[in-house]
Design an enzyme around this catalytic site. Structure first.
Site, PDB file in Angstrom:
ATOM      1  N   ASP A  72       0.516  -1.237   6.401  1.00 33.00           N
ATOM      2  CA  ASP A  72       0.951  -0.530   6.975  1.00 33.00           C
ATOM      3  C   ASP A  72       0.567  -1.240   8.914  1.00 33.00           C
ATOM      4  OD1 ASP A  72       2.486   1.327   6.683  1.00 33.00           O
ATOM      5  OD2 ASP A  72       0.919   2.575   6.526  1.00 33.00           O
ATOM      6  N   GLU A  98       0.479  -1.524  -0.018  1.00 32.00           N
ATOM      7  CA  GLU A  98      -0.092   0.165   0.173  1.00 32.00           C
ATOM      8  C   GLU A  98       0.648   1.092  -0.180  1.00 32.00           C
ATOM      9  OE1 GLU A  98      -0.924   0.023   4.309  1.00 32.00           O
ATOM     10  OE2 GLU A  98      -1.845   2.355   3.673  1.00 32.00           O
ATOM     11  N   ASP A 110      -5.671   1.583   9.480  1.00 35.49           N
ATOM     12  CA  ASP A 110      -6.176   1.726   8.285  1.00 35.49           C
ATOM     13  C   ASP A 110      -5.276   0.763   7.074  1.00 35.49           C
ATOM     14  OD1 ASP A 110      -7.397   4.105   8.339  1.00 35.49           O
ATOM     15  OD2 ASP A 110      -6.070   5.294   7.963  1.00 35.49           O
ATOM     16  N   ASP A 123      -0.780  -0.404  11.053  1.00 32.96           N
ATOM     17  CA  ASP A 123      -2.182   0.357  11.812  1.00 32.96           C
ATOM     18  C   ASP A 123      -3.647  -0.242  11.329  1.00 32.96           C
ATOM     19  OD1 ASP A 123      -2.327   1.776   9.486  1.00 32.96           O
ATOM     20  OD2 ASP A 123      -1.491   3.404   9.860  1.00 32.96           O
TER      21      ASP A 123
END
Ligand code: 28F
Length: 633
Positions: A497, A424, A501, A499
């Site tokens: 990532d 991403e 998102d 996290d």
């Protein structure tokens, strides 16, 4: 599994007699594997025996408990396994059942409604693969028990003591030297118990997870109708729930289905209560019958004109939620997971039964066909549009422009040794491109928004740039043209990532693969990369921590020394060398392989993850990101 409930048992009933050494030597011959699936297999086996007793009409309550030490106890209020000396060797029958392979026996004749087959390996297999097992049998006002270790009796069956209950209790602890994984998945257990409650209306199942304090009671009077409505809860129905139940040629057939306003088809097939994740002949018969019946009803109701083509099976799939349960005398299971129903006669039996019953049902409910046909006609239009879109994708693939610009391909062309990282963001993509080993690692950096495919049809999906790019890079087509043979990489690694998102994006990608390229998952080609959360430094020494817990352990272990901690907010913060070292180097990296064991469960996860209610989704995804390995998705 004790294949047949018998009121009378005696010499000659037990046919194949072997010791349990074979089971411990080659567990894989008797249970799915020695991983999480095999572990849960033990549970299914014991529960199924209790359910057999219930199907026979001898038991109404089953209790299952997961103890803190991951041992499992299951108790029923049935007749209790007999304790009289068994003609095989003069030992108590319950000892024989627990120590002799296949002592449950396969008895021809008699009634069909028995479970069996896949789970039907016999409780002796559970005994062989348990560190210890204790059986308690209560009959005629007395109870007796016996203990085994790794299948070997440690005691004789105890002397009888007064009992105020009746039935069988089995408490076992899976052998940690056999199983790679001895932690039971709460969701897998619950999902099987729920399923059994729906499939056996009236049966009480109590579940108690002492590890989490979770207590549940499963009981459904509504049977298959309630099951379908449960699966469709929260969705908008387009038809009433249609239930067809009966018997034909000695086979019991129960079908329940409903149309909702989504685009997905979900069929949950069972044969003798075993979930057939790969479908089988009952599903083929069902599809043929539904298509034939619906076309006939639609034509006679003038919803299809003479010049209109028949609705196809594909047209009628969208929005269908269906449970089919058949019970037959000698089920044969095939396929990779040995859960695909193979009996060829079942196709014709289910076909003729469902066709006749369904046509008759619509005679009583003539209005119900209209929304179904309207939906199918829309589905057909969309499919035609999708075909055009797919051709565009494929033409692109043939003009040499095939490989999308965003793909940094690897030099090897051998799918067995190549990897595609789906990354991403541009900056992470850049680091991955520089850090990789280009001989076998390809990088695809996604930039734009990924469509939520849970909610979109194929045509709309193919309009999404990122999705198209992925399909082109994989080279295996999509929809009816999907061909796993053409897949260009046998490791597809989603790297996002660590996290919320990032977890959301990986969930969208997982959903895409699960819904549209399930073969990639069932072949074990799909992975999640595990980037570290922290870089820690003590003096000159640099380390990486992948979880908060690891970080705490590291800091605690450092004593008085000063530790520098850097929290990675995204992949982009790592330089190419760091990304290689921590996340891409096959020597060091951790990959989580995605696998789907249970479609009902996976479906629920994707429902929660991708449904309309945003709030629960957020919370779920965060924990999901850390626990994917336990979720059996
Ligand atoms: C905790 C799991 O396993 N329940 C069971 C029975 C009842 C009978 C039985 C079982 C005899 C010769 C096989 C009783 N009375 N719960 C369970 N309940 N097994 S397992 O018989 C076993 C057969 O070979 C039972 C009369 N007939 C059968």
């Amino acid at each position: 599994m004790l294949d047949t409930i018998m009121d009378d048992y005696g010499p000659g009933s037990i046919q194949v007699l072997e010791g349990l050494e074979a089971v411990r030597k080659r567990p894989g011959m008797y249970i799915a594997d020695t991983g999480s699936r095999g572990l849960h297999h033990l549970f299914y086996e014991v529960v199924d025996n209790a359910v057999d007793e219930a199907i026979g009409g001898f038991c109404t309550h089953i209790e299952a408990t997961v103890h803190l030490d991951e041992s499992i106890s299951i108790q029923d209020n049935g007749r209790g396994i007999p304790t009289e000396p068994h003609p095989y060797n003069g030992r108590p029958t319950c000892e024989v059942v627990l120590t002799v392979l296949h002592a449950g026996g396969k008895f021809g004749g008699g009634a069909y409604p028995v479970s069996g087959g896949l789970h039907g390996v016999g409780v002796s297999v559970v005994n062989a693969l348990s560190e210890w097992l204790e059986v308690t049998v209560a009959r005629d006002g007395v109870q007796r028990s016996q203990r085994f270790e790794r299948g070997v009796p440690m005691t004789d069956l105890s002397n009888p003591v007064p009992a105020d209950w009746r039935g069988t209790k089995i408490h076992y602890k899976p052998d940690a030297t056999v199983f790679e994984e001895v932690k039971h998945s709460l969701d897998t257990l619950k999902s099987r118990l729920r399923e059994l409650a729906f499939l056996n209306p009236g049966l009480h199942i109590l579940f108690d997870d002492q590890r989490t304090g979770d207590k549940k009671e499963y009981r459904s009077e509504g049977g298959i109708r309630a099951f379908v409505e449960y699966l469709d809860r929260g969705k908008t129905p387009l038809s009433p729930t249609i239930v067809l139940s009966g018997e034909r040629d000695g086979v019991a057939v129960d079908v329940g289905f409903q149309y909702n306003d989504t685009y997905l088809e979900r069929i949950f097939p069972f044969a003798n209560l075993i979930h057939n994740i790969e479908g089988g002949t009952h599903v083929s018969g069902l599809r043929t019958a539904m298509t034939r019946a619906m076309n006939e009803v639609a034509r006679s109701g003038k919803l299809l004109k003479d010049r209109d083509e028949n609705l196809s099976g594909d047209d009628l799939k969208e929005g269908l939620t269906c449970v089919i349960s058949v019970k037959l005398a000698e089920p044969q299971f095939e396929g990779q997971t040995k859960t695909k129903l193979g009996n060829s006669e079942i196709k014709g039996i289910v076909d003729s039964f469902v066709y006749e019953e369904l046509v008759a049902w619509f005679e009583d409910n003539p209005e119900a066909i209209r929304p179904i046909v309207e939906k199918a006609l829309k589905a057909r239009q969309a499919r035609e549009a999708a075909k055009k879109a797919r051709e565009l994708v494929r033409k692109g693939a043939m003009t040499g422009m095939s490989l999308p610009g965003k793909l940094a391909d690897c030099s090897s062309r051998l799918p067995g040794e190549t990897e595609l990282y789906i990354v991403e963001g541009d900056s992470a993509g850049g680091s991955a491109k520089q850090g990789r080993d280009r001989s076998f690692q390809a990088i695809l950096a996604l930039r734009g928004k990924i469509l939520n495919v849970e909610k979109a049809r194929l045509d709309k999906m193919l309009g999404n740039n990122e999705i198209r790019t992925i399909i082109q890079a994989l080279g295996c087509g999509i929809g009816n043209e999907f061909d796993a043979q053409k897949l260009r990489y046998h490791k597809i690694i989603i790297m996002t990532d660590a996290d919320v998102d990032g977890a959301h994006i990986s969930t969208l990608l997982l959903t895409f693969f699960y819904r549209h390229m399930p073969e990639i998952i069932s072949n074990g080609y799909l992975y999640l990369a595990q980037p570290p959360l922290f870089r820690v430094q003590r003096g000159k020494q640099v380390n990486y921590c992948y979880t908060e817990k690891e970080l705490r352990a590291y800091v605690d272990g450092a004593g008085d020394a000063k530790v520098g901690v850097q929290r990675y907010k995204g992949l982009g913060e790592m330089n190419p060398e760091q990304l290689w070292e921590t996340t891409m180097d096959p020597e060091n990296r951790v990959l989580k392989r995605i696998h789907v064991d249970d479609d009902v469960l996976a479906d629920e996860y994707f429902d929660v993850l991708m449904g309309d209610k945003v709030e629960p989704r957020r919370g779920f995804i965060t924990s999901y990101a850390h626990e994917v390995k336990n979720l059996d998705i």
